[in-house]
Enzyme design. Structure first.
Site, mmCIF file in Angstrom:
data_model
loop_
_atom_site.group_PDB
_atom_site.id
_atom_site.type_symbol
_atom_site.label_atom_id
_atom_site.label_comp_id
_atom_site.label_asym_id
_atom_site.label_seq_id
_atom_site.Cartn_x
_atom_site.Cartn_y
_atom_site.Cartn_z
ATOM 1 N N GLY A 185 7.339 -4.959 -10.442
ATOM 2 C CA GLY A 185 6.041 -4.972 -9.778
ATOM 3 C C GLY A 185 4.888 -4.703 -10.723
ATOM 4 N N HIS A 240 4.753 -15.415 -3.076
ATOM 5 C CA HIS A 240 4.818 -15.446 -4.545
ATOM 6 C C HIS A 240 5.709 -16.535 -5.142
ATOM 7 C CE1 HIS A 240 8.357 -13.096 -3.595
ATOM 8 N NE2 HIS A 240 7.697 -11.976 -3.413
ATOM 9 N N LEU A 284 0.829 -1.215 0.000
ATOM 10 C CA LEU A 284 0.000 0.000 0.000
ATOM 11 C C LEU A 284 0.862 1.263 0.000
ATOM 12 C CD1 LEU A 284 -2.886 -1.079 2.426
ATOM 13 C CD2 LEU A 284 -2.805 -1.192 -0.076
ATOM 14 N N ASP A 308 0.253 -9.816 -4.567
ATOM 15 C CA ASP A 308 1.499 -9.026 -4.560
ATOM 16 C C ASP A 308 1.279 -7.709 -5.310
ATOM 17 O OD1 ASP A 308 4.074 -8.196 -4.061
ATOM 18 O OD2 ASP A 308 5.028 -9.604 -5.446
HETATM 19 ZN ZN LIG Z 1 8.459 -10.132 -2.835
HETATM 20 ZN ZN LIG Z 2 5.586 -8.159 -2.423
#
Ligand SMILES: [Zn+2]
Ligand SMILES: [Zn+2]
Length: 438
Positions: free
Chosen positions: A334, A241, A72, A315
């Site tokens: 990301g 992940h 966040l 994630d």
């Molecule tokens: Zn990670």
């Molecule tokens: Zn992460």
């Protein structure tokens, strides 16, 4: 240990939806009454009474999803995301609770930082948020945080996500403290000496593109090490992940010998492979761990089926547009994922018959128990944690923008089916894309 801003408790009658909750044993067309934010009645032909009627006809009602892994970006990186936008994004994806990672600026590594973050969540968060604190101070991998104090201050557990806990001795100590203070230890598994300067999965595709690769063994060798440590200390670890076949095998082997280990897989690793990069070096497809091979993807899907992979976690990793608008090699890792998780998995795995819908629904909130939280269930007397979905509704990712502040979604431009129409989190309406009925 979850925080959110105060929301008025809902009074609703959700009429005629196909209610699917594998844990509660529900899989049929029913009415569900929510009174004062609680599930008050489940049955047929319920009277509206004073409640607002929500038309569930032709739609599905699931227990709300819980995401054990989101970023966040608060405190300190609010240009990427904040508590309001991040939880709005999660609610739009059908999530009724999320767990935020501590790799912020500053790191969530002390009780005062955690305390002010929780206070901010009580002002801004649209759905309940839980927080993990870091394992090591400043994520530096050197000195442990005050784990007991952080637990008392409300940390659900610990992680250095973004980085591995590189030193085995440090993780061993953390596992020893865990015995005293509890809380899961979640691990981003990657050996930096193997990942090096890699920007994508190491394999045929990276060779063709001439890009530095991150080998699968960077992840699996560290999982094997940490599973050994957890087994030795009888600690409880959660692997974040999972991306590679070797990793699924390492977790399966650890589970078989009784190690207290769980793991998650993300929608992008379950639906995309490194071959997507042959079409375009889109920086939205750059994440860590990277998109891997088709064989790895199949291993993750098999892991969901067999139970080796415990849950689906996004994630969700927002970045500002200008941060991603750079050459592939330089872009930060990301992808966002809160708003697309269900639809991506539904479109690519459920609709074609690869995985049953009930399994996916269960895996989308199984992360709750792994973080020590109650699992949402559609049962009388439980808080209303619900998501109403139109499985047939198609939409193009990004066409109407995002609830997230960020736009770096790896599914951008894809047509997906499965639209979240309404999310009720902890008894309050957190998201709705429905006209208000009489
Ligand atoms: Zn990670
Ligand atoms: Zn992460």
């Amino acid at each position: 240990m979850l925080d959110q801003r105060p929301t008025p408790p809902a009074d609703l009658l959700i009429r005629g939806a196909h209610v699917l909750d594998p844990r509660a044993g529900l899989d049929e067309r029913l009415d569900v009454r929510v009174r004062g934010g609680e599930i008050a009645e489940i049955g047929r032909d319920l009277e509206a009474a004073e409640a607002e009627v929500v038309d569930g006809e032709g739609r599905h009602l699931f227990p709300g999803f819980v995401d054990p892994h989101v970023h966040l970006r608060v405190p300190g990186q609010e240009h990427k995301e904040d508590l309001e936008s991040g939880t709005r994004s999660a609610a739009a994806g059908g999530y009724v609770a999320v767990v935020a990672m501590p790799n912020t600026a500053p790191t969530v590594d002390s009780a005062p930082v955690l305390g002010s973050l929780r206070e901010a969540a009580r002002r801004e968060a649209r759905i309940p948020v839980g927080f993990l604190a870091s394992v090591t101070r400043g994520l530096a991998g050197e000195a442990l945080t005050e784990m007991a104090e952080l637990r008392e201050a409300g940390a659900l557990g610990f992680t250095d996500d973004g980085k591995p806990v590189h030193r085995a001795g440090i993780l061993r100590k953390a596992l020893q403290y865990q015995k005293l203070c509890g809380g899961v230890i979640a691990l981003h598994e990657e050996d930096p000496t193997l990942s090096g300067k890699g920007v994508m999965h190491e394999g045929e595709v990276s060779a063709r593109l001439g890009l530095a690769g991150i080998p699968s063994i960077s992840e699996s060798t560290l999982i094997a090490r940490d599973a050994s440590l957890a087994g030795y200390e009888d600690g409880r670890i959660h692997i974040q992940h999972l991306s590679a076949r070797e990793s699924v095998e390492a977790v399966a082997a650890a589970k078989a010998r009784g190690v207290r280990i769980s793991c998650e897989a993300s929608p992008h690793h379950l639906t995309l492979t490194d071959e997507a990069l042959l079409e375009t070096l889109d920086t939205r497809l750059k994440m860590n761990p990277p998109l891997r091979s088709e064989d790895d993807r199949q291993a993750l899907i098999d892991g969901l089926r067999s139970g080796v992979v415990d849950c689906i976690a996004t994630d969700h990793a927002p970045h500002a547009r200008e941060e991603k608008e750079v050459p592939f090699e330089e872009a930060p890792m990301g992808t966002t994922g809160s708003e697309t998780a269900f639809a991506a998995v539904y479109t690519d795995l459920v609709a074609p018959g690869v995985l049953p819908l009930a399994l996916v629904v269960a895996k989308l909130n199984a992360g709750a128990a792994l973080m020590g939280l109650p699992t949402p269930e559609i049962r009388v007397g439980r808080p209303a944690d619900l998501v109403l979905v139109d499985l047939a509704a198609e939409w193009e990712v990004g066409e109407a923008g995002y609830e997230s502040r960020a736009e770096n979604c790896c599914f951008a431009g894809r047509r997906l089916s499965g639209r979240v129409l309404m999310t009720v989190a902890a008894g309050g309406v957190a998201h709705r894309k429905l006209p208000v009925a009489a």
